[in-house]
Design a protein around this motif. Structure first.
Motif, PDB file in Angstrom:
ATOM      1  N   LEU A  51      45.031  40.431  28.115  1.00 16.81           N
ATOM      2  CA  LEU A  51      45.550  40.880  26.819  1.00 16.81           C
ATOM      3  C   LEU A  51      47.072  40.833  26.835  1.00 16.81           C
ATOM      4  CD1 LEU A  51      43.144  43.925  26.533  1.00 16.81           C
ATOM      5  CD2 LEU A  51      42.910  41.720  25.391  1.00 16.81           C
ATOM      6  N   VAL A  52      47.649  40.386  25.735  1.00 14.60           N
ATOM      7  CA  VAL A  52      49.102  40.219  25.661  1.00 14.60           C
ATOM      8  C   VAL A  52      49.661  41.209  24.639  1.00 14.60           C
ATOM      9  CG1 VAL A  52      50.986  38.586  25.303  1.00 14.60           C
ATOM     10  CG2 VAL A  52      48.798  37.779  26.239  1.00 14.60           C
ATOM     11  N   THR A  53      50.726  41.873  25.035  1.00 15.10           N
ATOM     12  CA  THR A  53      51.361  42.878  24.178  1.00 15.10           C
ATOM     13  C   THR A  53      52.839  42.543  24.003  1.00 15.10           C
ATOM     14  OG1 THR A  53      52.006  44.293  26.034  1.00 15.10           O
ATOM     15  CG2 THR A  53      49.823  44.693  25.068  1.00 15.10           C
ATOM     16  N   PHE A  63      48.372  42.371  30.278  1.00 11.54           N
ATOM     17  CA  PHE A  63      47.511  43.354  30.943  1.00 11.54           C
ATOM     18  C   PHE A  63      46.133  42.742  31.140  1.00 11.54           C
ATOM     19  CE2 PHE A  63      50.807  45.710  28.757  1.00 11.54           C
ATOM     20  CZ  PHE A  63      51.272  46.519  29.781  1.00 11.54           C
ATOM     21  N   VAL A  64      45.559  42.967  32.328  1.00 14.31           N
ATOM     22  CA  VAL A  64      44.278  42.371  32.684  1.00 14.31           C
ATOM     23  C   VAL A  64      43.323  43.516  33.026  1.00 14.31           C
ATOM     24  CG1 VAL A  64      43.155  40.635  34.144  1.00 14.31           C
ATOM     25  CG2 VAL A  64      45.593  40.397  33.603  1.00 14.31           C
ATOM     26  N   VAL A  65      42.287  43.667  32.197  1.00 15.09           N
ATOM     27  CA  VAL A  65      41.397  44.829  32.306  1.00 15.09           C
ATOM     28  C   VAL A  65      39.927  44.404  32.289  1.00 15.09           C
ATOM     29  CG1 VAL A  65      43.083  46.356  31.214  1.00 15.09           C
ATOM     30  CG2 VAL A  65      41.357  45.253  29.800  1.00 15.09           C
ATOM     31  N   PRO A  66      39.039  45.256  32.838  1.00 15.82           N
ATOM     32  CA  PRO A  66      37.607  44.941  32.773  1.00 15.82           C
ATOM     33  C   PRO A  66      37.166  44.754  31.319  1.00 15.82           C
ATOM     34  CG  PRO A  66      37.998  46.799  34.253  1.00 15.82           C
ATOM     35  CD  PRO A  66      39.294  46.527  33.531  1.00 15.82           C
ATOM     36  N   VAL A  67      36.282  43.793  31.085  1.00 18.88           N
ATOM     37  CA  VAL A  67      35.937  43.377  29.722  1.00 18.88           C
ATOM     38  C   VAL A  67      35.341  44.479  28.849  1.00 18.88           C
ATOM     39  CG1 VAL A  67      35.702  40.927  30.250  1.00 18.88           C
ATOM     40  CG2 VAL A  67      33.699  42.423  30.473  1.00 18.88           C
ATOM     41  N   ALA A  68      34.703  45.470  29.442  1.00 19.46           N
ATOM     42  CA  ALA A  68      34.058  46.514  28.634  1.00 19.46           C
ATOM     43  C   ALA A  68      35.021  47.651  28.270  1.00 19.46           C
ATOM     44  CB  ALA A  68      32.842  47.074  29.370  1.00 19.46           C
ATOM     45  N   HIS A  69      36.262  47.543  28.706  1.00 21.19           N
ATOM     46  CA  HIS A  69      37.224  48.628  28.495  1.00 21.19           C
ATOM     47  C   HIS A  69      38.315  48.241  27.507  1.00 21.19           C
ATOM     48  CE1 HIS A  69      35.635  51.220  31.692  1.00 21.19           C
ATOM     49  NE2 HIS A  69      35.353  50.076  32.300  1.00 21.19           N
ATOM     50  N   THR A 120      41.214  48.984  39.223  1.00 19.29           N
ATOM     51  CA  THR A 120      39.860  48.801  39.754  1.00 19.29           C
ATOM     52  C   THR A 120      39.616  47.380  40.256  1.00 19.29           C
ATOM     53  OG1 THR A 120      39.008  48.335  37.533  1.00 19.29           O
ATOM     54  CG2 THR A 120      38.789  50.617  38.348  1.00 19.29           C
ATOM     55  N   CYS A 121      40.483  46.433  39.906  1.00 14.52           N
ATOM     56  CA  CYS A 121      40.281  45.062  40.394  1.00 14.52           C
ATOM     57  C   CYS A 121      40.250  45.027  41.919  1.00 14.52           C
ATOM     58  CB  CYS A 121      41.335  44.111  39.845  1.00 14.52           C
ATOM     59  SG  CYS A 121      42.983  44.330  40.551  1.00 14.52           S
ATOM     60  N   LEU A 122      40.964  45.961  42.539  1.00 10.40           N
ATOM     61  CA  LEU A 122      41.058  45.973  44.005  1.00 10.40           C
ATOM     62  C   LEU A 122      39.775  46.469  44.677  1.00 10.40           C
ATOM     63  CD1 LEU A 122      44.714  47.280  44.271  1.00 10.40           C
ATOM     64  CD2 LEU A 122      43.903  44.912  44.497  1.00 10.40           C
ATOM     65  N   HIS A 150      52.730  37.520  41.012  1.00 11.23           N
ATOM     66  CA  HIS A 150      53.632  38.664  41.202  1.00 11.23           C
ATOM     67  C   HIS A 150      53.290  39.809  40.243  1.00 11.23           C
ATOM     68  CE1 HIS A 150      55.828  35.967  43.761  1.00 11.23           C
ATOM     69  NE2 HIS A 150      55.969  35.121  42.757  1.00 11.23           N
ATOM     70  N   ALA A 151      51.990  40.081  40.132  1.00  8.42           N
ATOM     71  CA  ALA A 151      51.518  41.154  39.243  1.00  8.42           C
ATOM     72  C   ALA A 151      51.509  42.479  39.991  1.00  8.42           C
ATOM     73  CB  ALA A 151      50.115  40.817  38.743  1.00  8.42           C
ATOM     74  N   ASN A 152      51.229  43.534  39.255  1.00  6.44           N
ATOM     75  CA  ASN A 152      51.047  44.837  39.880  1.00  6.44           C
ATOM     76  C   ASN A 152      49.767  45.450  39.337  1.00  6.44           C
ATOM     77  OD1 ASN A 152      51.856  46.047  37.335  1.00  6.44           O
ATOM     78  ND2 ASN A 152      53.931  45.517  37.921  1.00  6.44           N
ATOM     79  N   CYS A 153      49.428  46.627  39.835  1.00  5.15           N
ATOM     80  CA  CYS A 153      48.209  47.321  39.422  1.00  5.15           C
ATOM     81  C   CYS A 153      48.550  48.725  38.946  1.00  5.15           C
ATOM     82  CB  CYS A 153      47.225  47.434  40.593  1.00  5.15           C
ATOM     83  SG  CYS A 153      46.557  45.873  41.111  1.00  5.15           S
ATOM     84  N   ALA A 154      47.815  49.197  37.957  1.00  6.66           N
ATOM     85  CA  ALA A 154      48.006  50.556  37.442  1.00  6.66           C
ATOM     86  C   ALA A 154      46.752  50.965  36.666  1.00  6.66           C
ATOM     87  CB  ALA A 154      49.232  50.614  36.530  1.00  6.66           C
ATOM     88  N   ASP A 155      46.661  52.244  36.367  1.00  6.93           N
ATOM     89  CA  ASP A 155      45.600  52.761  35.499  1.00  6.93           C
ATOM     90  C   ASP A 155      46.053  52.525  34.065  1.00  6.93           C
ATOM     91  OD1 ASP A 155      43.652  54.109  34.113  1.00  6.93           O
ATOM     92  OD2 ASP A 155      44.313  56.097  34.734  1.00  6.93           O
ATOM     93  N   ILE A 156      45.452  51.541  33.393  1.00  6.05           N
ATOM     94  CA  ILE A 156      45.923  51.140  32.058  1.00  6.05           C
ATOM     95  C   ILE A 156      44.814  51.130  31.013  1.00  6.05           C
ATOM     96  CG2 ILE A 156      47.971  49.858  32.802  1.00  6.05           C
ATOM     97  CD1 ILE A 156      46.215  47.284  32.773  1.00  6.05           C
ATOM     98  N   ILE A 157      43.652  51.718  31.331  1.00  5.02           N
ATOM     99  CA  ILE A 157      42.562  51.705  30.344  1.00  5.02           C
ATOM    100  C   ILE A 157      42.307  53.107  29.789  1.00  5.02           C
ATOM    101  CG2 ILE A 157      41.434  49.648  31.250  1.00  5.02           C
ATOM    102  CD1 ILE A 157      39.378  51.494  32.622  1.00  5.02           C
ATOM    103  N   LYS A 158      41.690  53.108  28.593  1.00  8.15           N
ATOM    104  CA  LYS A 158      41.287  54.376  27.981  1.00  8.15           C
ATOM    105  C   LYS A 158      40.147  54.963  28.780  1.00  8.15           C
ATOM    106  CE  LYS A 158      42.593  53.403  23.241  1.00  8.15           C
ATOM    107  NZ  LYS A 158      42.124  53.070  21.887  1.00  8.15           N
ATOM    108  N   GLU A 159      40.141  56.287  28.883  1.00  5.60           N
ATOM    109  CA  GLU A 159      39.020  56.958  29.562  1.00  5.60           C
ATOM    110  C   GLU A 159      37.789  56.792  28.682  1.00  5.60           C
ATOM    111  OE1 GLU A 159      39.380  58.192  32.638  1.00  5.60           O
ATOM    112  OE2 GLU A 159      41.460  57.545  32.491  1.00  5.60           O
TER     113      GLU A 159
END
Length: 160
Positions: A51-53, A63-69, A120-122, A150-159
């Motif tokens: 997803l691009v913002t 941002f790259v997130v699991p498809v269901a989120h 969660t990708c990790l 050169h990406a990073n990881c973080a908690d970026i999805i809605k609960e």
């Protein structure tokens, strides 16, 4: 079916990184990610969408997130150190990334944008994401992909 190499695949070949390509049937339109995961018999938690913002500073962030989120835009802004981000308009995807909706890969965009994967990708040895064309998915090590772009990881999805 002969696989047509996409920009993302050429970059992975050049970097000598292992990956697999999976294909799925589709019409002319993008297919939602959960349907793609089901067609390829994959756990939707290990299949990611790109997803691009655009931020309040007019910078693009990926941002790259699991498809269901869904993205949590506040968490995304915090992860990249800006005040706010919002999704770009569908009509701008090709101009910004070089890809079309439903075929946007985190690898091989027109420019190298700051990219953040959901943490969660990790948890997976392999994750799957768009291969750069509708109907094509790439499966590879998340750490290889993160290092390559050169990406990073973080908690970026809605609960949920």
């Amino acid at each position: 079916m002969k696989i047509q190499k996409t920009n993302a695949m050429r970059i992975l070949d050049q970097a000598k990184l292992p990956y697999e390509v999976f294909t799925y049937a589709h019409g002319k339109e993008a297919v939602d990610g959960v349907s793609v995961a089901n067609m390829l018999q994959q756990d939707p938690e290990s299949v990611f969408k790109t997803l691009v913002t655009i931020s309040n500073t007019k910078e693009y962030f990926v941002f790259v997130v699991p498809v269901a989120h869904e993205l949590d835009l506040k968490k995304c802004a915090k992860a990249v150190g800006v005040k706010s981000v919002e999704m770009i308009h569908v009509k701008d995807i090709n101009k910004v990334t070089g890809y079309i909706r439903g075929g946007c890969s985190p690898i091989g965009m027109k420019k190298a944008y700051t990219t953040t994967f959901h943490e969660t990708c990790l948890l997976f040895d392999q994750i799957m994401f768009s291969g750069g064309k509708i109907g094509y998915q790439i499966a590879m090590s998340p750490t290889d992909c993160i290092e390559l772009i050169h990406a990073n990881c973080a908690d970026i999805i809605k609960e949920s």
